[in-house]
Design a protein around this motif. Structure first.
Motif, PDB file in Angstrom:
ATOM      1  N   ARG B 157       0.844  -1.214   0.000  1.00 30.55           N
ATOM      2  CA  ARG B 157       0.000   0.000   0.000  1.00 30.55           C
ATOM      3  C   ARG B 157       0.867   1.248   0.000  1.00 30.55           C
ATOM      4  NH1 ARG B 157      -5.251  -0.162   2.053  1.00 30.55           N
ATOM      5  NH2 ARG B 157      -5.134   2.042   1.535  1.00 30.55           N
ATOM      6  N   PRO B 158       1.400   1.629  -1.160  1.00 35.55           N
ATOM      7  CA  PRO B 158       2.281   2.812  -1.184  1.00 35.55           C
ATOM      8  C   PRO B 158       1.560   4.104  -0.836  1.00 35.55           C
ATOM      9  CG  PRO B 158       2.079   1.796  -3.393  1.00 35.55           C
ATOM     10  CD  PRO B 158       1.300   0.948  -2.455  1.00 35.55           C
ATOM     11  N   ASP B 159       0.221   4.054  -0.783  1.00 31.84           N
ATOM     12  CA  ASP B 159      -0.528   5.284  -0.482  1.00 31.84           C
ATOM     13  C   ASP B 159      -0.520   5.636   1.006  1.00 31.84           C
ATOM     14  OD1 ASP B 159      -2.174   2.799  -0.294  1.00 31.84           O
ATOM     15  OD2 ASP B 159      -3.658   4.207   0.523  1.00 31.84           O
ATOM     16  N   LEU B 160      -0.157   4.694   1.846  1.00 35.14           N
ATOM     17  CA  LEU B 160      -0.300   4.912   3.296  1.00 35.14           C
ATOM     18  C   LEU B 160       0.821   5.775   3.855  1.00 35.14           C
ATOM     19  CD1 LEU B 160      -1.327   1.293   4.379  1.00 35.14           C
ATOM     20  CD2 LEU B 160      -2.804   3.251   3.823  1.00 35.14           C
ATOM     21  N   ARG B 161       0.529   6.446   4.963  1.00 39.23           N
ATOM     22  CA  ARG B 161       1.563   7.155   5.736  1.00 39.23           C
ATOM     23  C   ARG B 161       1.901   6.250   6.912  1.00 39.23           C
ATOM     24  NH1 ARG B 161      -1.417  11.610   7.766  1.00 39.23           N
ATOM     25  NH2 ARG B 161      -3.207  10.291   7.289  1.00 39.23           N
ATOM     26  N   ILE B 162       3.164   5.835   6.978  1.00 43.51           N
ATOM     27  CA  ILE B 162       3.541   4.784   7.919  1.00 43.51           C
ATOM     28  C   ILE B 162       4.557   5.312   8.922  1.00 43.51           C
ATOM     29  CG2 ILE B 162       4.513   2.455   8.129  1.00 43.51           C
ATOM     30  CD1 ILE B 162       3.726   2.015   5.153  1.00 43.51           C
ATOM     31  N   GLY B 163       4.282   5.085  10.191  1.00 44.08           N
ATOM     32  CA  GLY B 163       5.239   5.416  11.246  1.00 44.08           C
ATOM     33  C   GLY B 163       5.665   4.149  11.967  1.00 44.08           C
ATOM     34  N   HIS B 164       6.859   4.152  12.515  1.00 45.54           N
ATOM     35  CA  HIS B 164       7.307   3.052  13.365  1.00 45.54           C
ATOM     36  C   HIS B 164       7.829   3.651  14.657  1.00 45.54           C
ATOM     37  CE1 HIS B 164       9.851  -0.116  15.082  1.00 45.54           C
ATOM     38  NE2 HIS B 164       9.109  -0.968  14.401  1.00 45.54           N
ATOM     39  N   PHE B 165       7.503   3.043  15.780  1.00 42.20           N
ATOM     40  CA  PHE B 165       8.010   3.523  17.058  1.00 42.20           C
ATOM     41  C   PHE B 165       8.686   2.391  17.817  1.00 42.20           C
ATOM     42  CE2 PHE B 165       8.336   5.056  21.296  1.00 42.20           C
ATOM     43  CZ  PHE B 165       8.560   6.416  21.138  1.00 42.20           C
ATOM     44  N   SER B 166       9.912   2.646  18.302  1.00 45.07           N
ATOM     45  CA  SER B 166      10.659   1.661  19.096  1.00 45.07           C
ATOM     46  C   SER B 166      10.530   2.009  20.575  1.00 45.07           C
ATOM     47  CB  SER B 166      12.143   1.679  18.718  1.00 45.07           C
ATOM     48  OG  SER B 166      12.320   1.219  17.396  1.00 45.07           O
ATOM     49  N   HIS B 167       9.998   1.073  21.339  1.00 42.60           N
ATOM     50  CA  HIS B 167       9.896   1.294  22.782  1.00 42.60           C
ATOM     51  C   HIS B 167      11.166   0.861  23.511  1.00 42.60           C
ATOM     52  CE1 HIS B 167       5.601   2.444  22.815  1.00 42.60           C
ATOM     53  NE2 HIS B 167       5.601   1.770  21.667  1.00 42.60           N
ATOM     54  N   GLY B 193      11.168   1.615   5.684  1.00 51.36           N
ATOM     55  CA  GLY B 193       9.931   1.607   4.911  1.00 51.36           C
ATOM     56  C   GLY B 193       8.926   2.599   5.471  1.00 51.36           C
ATOM     57  N   ALA B 194       9.150   3.046   6.712  1.00 50.88           N
ATOM     58  CA  ALA B 194       8.265   4.042   7.336  1.00 50.88           C
ATOM     59  C   ALA B 194       8.631   5.449   6.860  1.00 50.88           C
ATOM     60  CB  ALA B 194       8.389   3.969   8.860  1.00 50.88           C
ATOM     61  N   ASP B 195       7.668   6.355   6.988  1.00 53.27           N
ATOM     62  CA  ASP B 195       7.939   7.765   6.704  1.00 53.27           C
ATOM     63  C   ASP B 195       8.590   8.443   7.894  1.00 53.27           C
ATOM     64  OD1 ASP B 195       6.587   7.987   4.029  1.00 53.27           O
ATOM     65  OD2 ASP B 195       4.899   7.276   5.240  1.00 53.27           O
ATOM     66  N   ALA B 196       8.306   7.911   9.065  1.00 50.09           N
ATOM     67  CA  ALA B 196       8.904   8.465  10.283  1.00 50.09           C
ATOM     68  C   ALA B 196       9.147   7.317  11.256  1.00 50.09           C
ATOM     69  CB  ALA B 196       7.974   9.508  10.917  1.00 50.09           C
ATOM     70  N   GLN B 459       3.138  11.637  16.905  1.00 47.54           N
ATOM     71  CA  GLN B 459       3.499  10.690  15.850  1.00 47.54           C
ATOM     72  C   GLN B 459       2.670  10.933  14.596  1.00 47.54           C
ATOM     73  OE1 GLN B 459       4.380   6.473  17.148  1.00 47.54           O
ATOM     74  NE2 GLN B 459       3.632   7.352  19.047  1.00 47.54           N
ATOM     75  N   LEU B 460       1.406  11.258  14.821  1.00 53.69           N
ATOM     76  CA  LEU B 460       0.558  11.529  13.657  1.00 53.69           C
ATOM     77  C   LEU B 460       1.006  12.812  12.960  1.00 53.69           C
ATOM     78  CD1 LEU B 460      -2.948  10.496  15.003  1.00 53.69           C
ATOM     79  CD2 LEU B 460      -1.570   9.408  13.180  1.00 53.69           C
ATOM     80  N   ALA B 461       1.391  13.810  13.762  1.00 55.22           N
ATOM     81  CA  ALA B 461       1.847  15.074  13.174  1.00 55.22           C
ATOM     82  C   ALA B 461       3.090  14.837  12.315  1.00 55.22           C
ATOM     83  CB  ALA B 461       2.140  16.086  14.282  1.00 55.22           C
ATOM     84  N   ALA B 462       3.949  13.900  12.777  1.00 55.97           N
ATOM     85  CA  ALA B 462       5.167  13.608  12.018  1.00 55.97           C
ATOM     86  C   ALA B 462       4.839  13.017  10.650  1.00 55.97           C
ATOM     87  CB  ALA B 462       6.061  12.658  12.807  1.00 55.97           C
ATOM     88  N   LEU B 463       3.648  12.408  10.537  1.00 53.70           N
ATOM     89  CA  LEU B 463       3.252  11.783   9.267  1.00 53.70           C
ATOM     90  C   LEU B 463       2.447  12.729   8.377  1.00 53.70           C
ATOM     91  CD1 LEU B 463       2.187   8.219  10.463  1.00 53.70           C
ATOM     92  CD2 LEU B 463       4.344   8.926   9.419  1.00 53.70           C
ATOM     93  N   ALA B 464       2.130  13.906   8.933  1.00 54.82           N
ATOM     94  CA  ALA B 464       1.239  14.808   8.199  1.00 54.82           C
ATOM     95  C   ALA B 464       1.942  15.400   6.978  1.00 54.82           C
ATOM     96  CB  ALA B 464       0.747  15.926   9.112  1.00 54.82           C
TER      97      ALA B 464
END
Lengths: 464, 464
Positions: B157-167, B193-196, B459-464
């Motif tokens: 799904r190249p249309d998606l905005r993808i974030g990854h978070f490491s805890h 592969g994530a945008d952020a 995190q959402l703002a980072a993908l905006a």
């Protein structure tokens, strides 16, 4: 106050033993310092070292230590704490990322006492060097045993030009931070007492510089660390071997006399050789596991290969090393139990130290396995191709300093990756003789690019 | 194809148990995700997670999983390999520098099979997310279990905005290099592969970026990694606690009902509290040793202090964890054998998981001991001051992400330094009540600076 050039190291160029009649016998060197000792003699350096045994102490007291060597008869309890507990069980483990961190290290009330001993040990070297150095003399301090000595010496003799050289790797700041904060600072400040610090690889030099920046707030630019108004150069001097000297040594009768037995043992098979102290960082267990995996996954090599593993005793004062030696023996036994056939023993594990035999084996080896977890340089990887008769393939850990110079003509492996190491052994064994000889010759040339004489000269030049 | 916001994590916001009659019971969360689950509900996210137990699998099959949660019923053997062998026994150990490197890791013929399972596990999440995401939706992928998912999802799904978070923390490149080279690359490429990508601390973010530069040759500038024509932001979002929600939870009857027993246990003594899973990185053994050293070196605290150590079961599938649990119990027993007096038991070790009791204990603690070897964030250090009734001193590891925000008002220690930790406990116990309350209040404010709602929004703002 007379020597213009001094070298300081824990282990010196000579040691002593008592023979059966109780008489003192002088022995010349061993390990990587042999070549350096020869070179230093040529340069007429005064060498300051510690008495390491009862025989060494007796030699000091009886005035048997030769001219050119100052051997320090230190308090045995202080020496034990400094050498075993701090240098070998702590600083060595930090440099090689060896700690089982869930349980070690654990710095407790004994740490301050051990550290005080390490400080006294370094100060004893500093005092001896200060007493013997001519005005403006150059002093080359060796290795992690003596990390505090450069600063201690500078306080006594600000006129001297002081170098420090680390034969180990250096830990990244995140791992160096395992040390108690005050001790970490003291190590770095101790070494920055030198005018120049040297390492075998740019990787270790960079890690050291980053530790100084992060822990001390030092400034690092253009290969120079600046801190508290002083400057220290950070240099890379990759120690090599003296090819001519090594070949001459290999031609001597004690080496040549080992050849027939080795030839018989190998027969018409290919020989995979390793030569190491039984040291945690040397990664002997995974080496044997990789050989087992080779026999499992590439059955065509069964009966066609012999693995000769020289695993000489090391640091048996530390319980981790005794346990590791047992583990090496267990895996070697397992491989033999699993794969031995009539007339073929897959692994020959030799734990008795025999340097001439090692040199003889280099001549015969088809593949040299050098897979340390992490290694300042690794001279086995350099000696092997120089002494090889018809060319030797090299399976070499990416984490050895020697990979910087030899990697292009070696089968480079991740030392934690047993499957990859097994495949590299397969490729090394499969290399056609011509290509193997070609690559081996290039490695021999690279290995002798900076022989000990040039290595010493480079350190002196850095102090000029 | 309908959700505008999705969250993916191994453990979801709900789980299931079977009661005595065999009926399915739905349980809400546990651990650090509780707050995030609440916030995500408010944000109406679709949460994709794995079924972790037989009851979870039954719930999936019987359609009992609530709206808003997609629970994946994965092949148990594939899950075991991906979760236990790769994620927990390998990637977790790398991130926390936990390997006993002389013997582990050892990557062998099984590694390829385990890694294939890990890849399939990540792909199953990618497939579920791809199926449920609305065009252009934002997807927040959580943690090291799912390092490959961002890239796998992008391919679908190249249309998606993808974030990854490491805890978790991130290892320095020198330690990350323990991984087989191809796997190390795949992890980094997976996350890129994530945008952020996000981390709890700048230390971990920097280490990740350096790994990408060194392993992949990525370019890193201005907080953006560029590789193969794509860009990935590297952000720091230090998760905090929802102070109001946490206090409301602390006021509930199940928490309040635990107070009388705890008050009786503590009496008029000071309470040193720790709350942890029995996890190697949490450093429980050295914590107990530091407490023992406190009683030895500062005898004035004997009979005047009680150490309540909540050590909840964790990862008992792994032999290292079972051995570690025994070691924790052994040291606790030793301290009691050595120092207990009539009417005073120095250590109360509680291994039965009881979250309401932990919250009740926060209210009473005088000193909170949080000494992990290495920790992505550590929410115990944040919850403690928020729930404290009259202020709590904090002894905090420098290697916890939380030290970035709480260190200024804590007694910061090197977690390997037992002597320093003991002295920090002494200082923490000696802090006057007024100063303790003041510092505790400042920590409570810092701990709630970025509650889960704000953390998700960032995190959402980072993908905006």
């Amino acid at each position: 106050m007379s020597a213009p050039l001094l070298i300081a190291s824990n282990r010196g160029p000579v040691s002593f033993e008592e023979d059966d009649s109780g008489a003192l016998v002088e022995c010349r060197g061993g390990g990587g310092l042999v070549g350096v000792a020869g070179a230093s003699e040529a340069a007429r350096a005064q060498w300051v070292c510690a008495a390491l045994s009862a025989a060494d102490r007796r030699a000091v007291r009886e005035g048997r230590v030769p001219t050119g060597v100052t051997m320090l008869d230190l308090d045995p309890e202080m020496f034990d704490r400094a050498y075993n507990r701090v240098a070998n069980a702590t600083l060595w483990f930090v440099a090689h990322l060896l700690f089982d961190t869930a349980s070690a290290p654990s710095f407790d009330a004994r740490t301050a006492r051990d550290w005080a001993a390490y400080r006294s040990y370094g100060a004893a070297f500093a005092a001896a060097l200060a007493a013997e150095a001519a005005p403006g003399a150059a002093v080359l301090v060796q290795d992690y045993h003596l990390s505090l000595t450069p600063r201690q010496l500078r306080e006594l003799r600000p006129d001297l030009r002081i170098g420090h050289f680390s034969h180990t790797p250096w830990a990244p700041p995140e791992y160096f931070a395992l040390l108690p904060d005050a001790l970490a600072r003291e190590v770095l400040l101790g070494m920055l007492g030198a005018d120049a610090v040297g390492f075998h690889s740019a990787r270790w030099a960079d890690a050291f510089a980053r530790c100084c920046v992060q822990v001390l707030g030092a400034d690092y630019a253009d290969g120079v660390l600046r801190h508290e108004g002083r400057s220290t150069r950070v240099d890379v001097h990759p120690l090599g071997v003296d090819a001519a000297g090594l070949r001459a040594r290999g031609a001597q009768p004690d080496v040549q006399s080992r050849l027939p037995h080795l030839r018989e043992l190998v027969g018409d098979r290919q020989l995979v050789l390793r030569v190491d102290r039984t040291e945690l960082s040397k990664n002997l267990v995974r080496g044997l596991e990789a050989y087992r995996e080779l026999l499992r996954s590439r059955p065509q090599w069964r009966r066609r290969v012999v693995h000769l593993a020289f695993a000489y005793p090391s640091r048996h004062d530390l319980p981790e090393y005794r346990a590791y030696t047992r583990e090496v023996q267990r895996v070697a036994r397992e491989v033999n139990e699993q794969y031995a056939e009539d007339g073929w023993l897959p692994v020959h594990l030799e734990v008795r130290d025999d340097h001439p035999r090692s040199l003889a084996a280099y001549a015969l080896a088809d593949v040299l396995l050098v897979n340390p977890l992490r290694d300042g340089m690794n001279l086995v990887a350099k000696e092997g191709p120089v002494l090889s008769t018809s060319g030797v393939s090299l399976v070499l850990s990416s984490q050895a300093g020697a990979a910087d110079e030899l990697g292009a003509d070696a089968h480079v492996v991740n030392p934690f990756d047993v499957a990859q190491t097994a495949e590299a052994l397969h490729e090394a064994l499969s290399t056609p003789a011509g290509l193997r000889a070609e690559r081996s010759a290039r490695r021999a040339a690279a290995a002798s690019a900076m022989p000990p004489t040039a290595w010493l000269a480079a350190q002196l030049a850095a102090l000029a």
